[in-house]
Design a protein around this motif. Structure first.
Motif, PDB file in Angstrom:
ATOM      1  N   LEU A 175       8.748 -38.128 -22.948  1.00 39.99           N
ATOM      2  CA  LEU A 175       7.921 -37.692 -24.069  1.00 39.99           C
ATOM      3  C   LEU A 175       6.910 -36.623 -23.668  1.00 39.99           C
ATOM      4  O   LEU A 175       6.502 -35.816 -24.504  1.00 39.99           O
ATOM      5  CB  LEU A 175       7.202 -38.893 -24.688  1.00 39.99           C
ATOM      6  N   ASP A 176       6.502 -36.611 -22.403  1.00 41.56           N
ATOM      7  CA  ASP A 176       5.545 -35.594 -21.973  1.00 41.56           C
ATOM      8  C   ASP A 176       6.164 -34.202 -21.961  1.00 41.56           C
ATOM      9  O   ASP A 176       5.479 -33.200 -22.155  1.00 41.56           O
ATOM     10  CB  ASP A 176       4.977 -35.936 -20.595  1.00 41.56           C
ATOM     11  N   LYS A 177       7.498 -34.143 -21.777  1.00 47.92           N
ATOM     12  CA  LYS A 177       8.201 -32.852 -21.754  1.00 47.92           C
ATOM     13  C   LYS A 177       9.006 -32.598 -23.029  1.00 47.92           C
ATOM     14  O   LYS A 177       9.487 -31.492 -23.250  1.00 47.92           O
ATOM     15  CB  LYS A 177       9.150 -32.795 -20.554  1.00 47.92           C
ATOM     16  N   GLY A 178       9.168 -33.630 -23.850  1.00 47.59           N
ATOM     17  CA  GLY A 178       9.938 -33.459 -25.069  1.00 47.59           C
ATOM     18  C   GLY A 178      11.433 -33.423 -24.822  1.00 47.59           C
ATOM     19  O   GLY A 178      12.154 -32.626 -25.435  1.00 47.59           O
ATOM     20  N   GLN A 179      11.903 -34.302 -23.940  1.00 50.54           N
ATOM     21  CA  GLN A 179      13.329 -34.340 -23.633  1.00 50.54           C
ATOM     22  C   GLN A 179      13.837 -35.789 -23.669  1.00 50.54           C
ATOM     23  O   GLN A 179      13.071 -36.735 -23.502  1.00 50.54           O
ATOM     24  CB  GLN A 179      13.607 -33.730 -22.257  1.00 50.54           C
ATOM     25  N   LEU A 180      15.139 -35.912 -23.868  1.00 52.83           N
ATOM     26  CA  LEU A 180      15.782 -37.218 -23.940  1.00 52.83           C
ATOM     27  C   LEU A 180      17.076 -37.184 -23.143  1.00 52.83           C
ATOM     28  O   LEU A 180      17.900 -36.277 -23.329  1.00 52.83           O
ATOM     29  CB  LEU A 180      16.080 -37.587 -25.392  1.00 52.83           C
ATOM     30  N   LEU A 181      17.238 -38.171 -22.252  1.00 53.47           N
ATOM     31  CA  LEU A 181      18.464 -38.311 -21.486  1.00 53.47           C
ATOM     32  C   LEU A 181      19.234 -39.513 -22.016  1.00 53.47           C
ATOM     33  O   LEU A 181      18.742 -40.641 -21.986  1.00 53.47           O
ATOM     34  CB  LEU A 181      18.164 -38.513 -19.998  1.00 53.47           C
ATOM     35  N   ARG A 182      20.457 -39.263 -22.511  1.00 54.27           N
ATOM     36  CA  ARG A 182      21.367 -40.332 -22.922  1.00 54.27           C
ATOM     37  C   ARG A 182      22.423 -40.452 -21.831  1.00 54.27           C
ATOM     38  O   ARG A 182      23.125 -39.479 -21.547  1.00 54.27           O
ATOM     39  CB  ARG A 182      22.045 -40.001 -24.248  1.00 54.27           C
ATOM     40  N   GLY A 183      22.523 -41.599 -21.221  1.00 56.49           N
ATOM     41  CA  GLY A 183      23.464 -41.684 -20.108  1.00 56.49           C
ATOM     42  C   GLY A 183      23.775 -43.084 -19.659  1.00 56.49           C
ATOM     43  O   GLY A 183      23.547 -44.062 -20.366  1.00 56.49           O
ATOM     44  N   THR A 184      24.281 -43.140 -18.420  1.00 57.68           N
ATOM     45  CA  THR A 184      24.677 -44.407 -17.798  1.00 57.68           C
ATOM     46  C   THR A 184      23.945 -44.555 -16.474  1.00 57.68           C
ATOM     47  O   THR A 184      23.917 -43.626 -15.667  1.00 57.68           O
ATOM     48  CB  THR A 184      26.194 -44.452 -17.570  1.00 57.68           C
ATOM     49  N   TRP A 185      23.357 -45.754 -16.280  1.00 58.94           N
ATOM     50  CA  TRP A 185      22.614 -46.057 -15.048  1.00 58.94           C
ATOM     51  C   TRP A 185      23.398 -47.080 -14.245  1.00 58.94           C
ATOM     52  O   TRP A 185      24.034 -47.994 -14.801  1.00 58.94           O
ATOM     53  CB  TRP A 185      21.238 -46.643 -15.378  1.00 58.94           C
ATOM     54  N   ILE A 186      23.355 -46.912 -12.931  1.00 58.51           N
ATOM     55  CA  ILE A 186      23.923 -47.900 -12.010  1.00 58.51           C
ATOM     56  C   ILE A 186      22.837 -48.284 -11.014  1.00 58.51           C
ATOM     57  O   ILE A 186      22.369 -47.446 -10.244  1.00 58.51           O
ATOM     58  CB  ILE A 186      25.157 -47.353 -11.254  1.00 58.51           C
TER      59      ILE A 186
END
Length: 235
Positions: A175-186
């Motif tokens: 939110l501080d940069k205005g970006q969103l990561l949609r992904g997969t975490w391991i």
């Protein structure tokens, strides 16, 4: 014969007096512990307060068959003070935290939610010392299932957890940069995904340039292949 019957009756009265049943003011144990409250058949049952000499812990609440069972609170006296620090308030079953309750690990860290046999299991909210907050599912005293972790910076992760780590599909909001990561975490590491702008114009530390449009013919197919590869490596 009459005298024998009287002796028997006296024996029964003495025996009844020796049995701990009903309300007693305070019972002192040989190890220094003490209990004030209800008894049934020589066991703590009902409402009562237990003080342990060695740990200095105090439990006040429900008992059944000599075990903490029902609702009760655990507290510990503060050193050099007449005040007490609450450790736990909530449900108990067979001497273990069970049901809904709040546990205070320290002044800065506490958990409120469901318990199962002395472990955080079910839904719950954990407040951490670093001001981050986790709200979601637990199992076996660890974050397991779906949950949201909000950091002190208000950045947050929403998605799957396994054994206290981000694991599976999820979204991370920068939110501080205005970006969103949609992904997969391991195991807490983002393995693949797509980054996109999210509220960039109103972000306090907006990136200099917006993320360019993806020109792949089938970006979903590329992401699915990457997810399958990451999952196979983990298994």
């Amino acid at each position: 014969m009459l005298k024998a019957r009287q002796t028997g009756q006296l024996w029964k009265k003495w025996d009844e007096k020796a049995q701990k049943t009903g309300m007693h003011k305070t019972v002192f144990f040989v190890n220094g512990d003490e209990y004030t409250g209800d008894w049934k058949d020589n066991k703590r049952s009902g409402k009562g307060t237990q003080r342990w000499k060695k740990t200095r812990l105090i439990y006040d609440g429900d008992w059944r068959n000599d075990l903490r069972h029902g609702y009760g609170t655990m507290a510990q006296p503060q050193v050099g003070s007449h005040t007490f620090r609450k450790l736990y308030a909530g449900g108990w079953k067979n001497d273990k935290r069970h049901g809904y309750g709040t546990n205070y690990f320290s002044e800065e860290e506490y958990y409120e939610g469901e318990w199962y046999e002395d472990k955080r299991s079910g839904w719950g909210r954990m407040y951490y010392r670093d001001k981050s907050v986790y709200e979601g599912e637990w199992y076996g005293d660890k974050r397991n299932g779906q949950g949201m972790l909000r950091l002190a910076s208000d950045d947050r992760y929403e998605g799957s957890w396994k054994d206290d780590k981000k694991h599976g599909s999820g979204k991370f909001f920068y939110l501080d940069k205005g970006q969103l990561l949609r992904g997969t975490w391991i195991e807490d590491v983002p393995k693949c995904g797509m980054m996109e702008d999210f509220g960039r114009e109103g972000a306090p530390h907006m990136t200099k340039y917006p993320i360019p449009e993806c020109k792949l013919a089938n970006p979903r197919h590329v992401i699915d292949d990457a997810v399958e590869h990451a999952t196979n490596q983990d298994s």
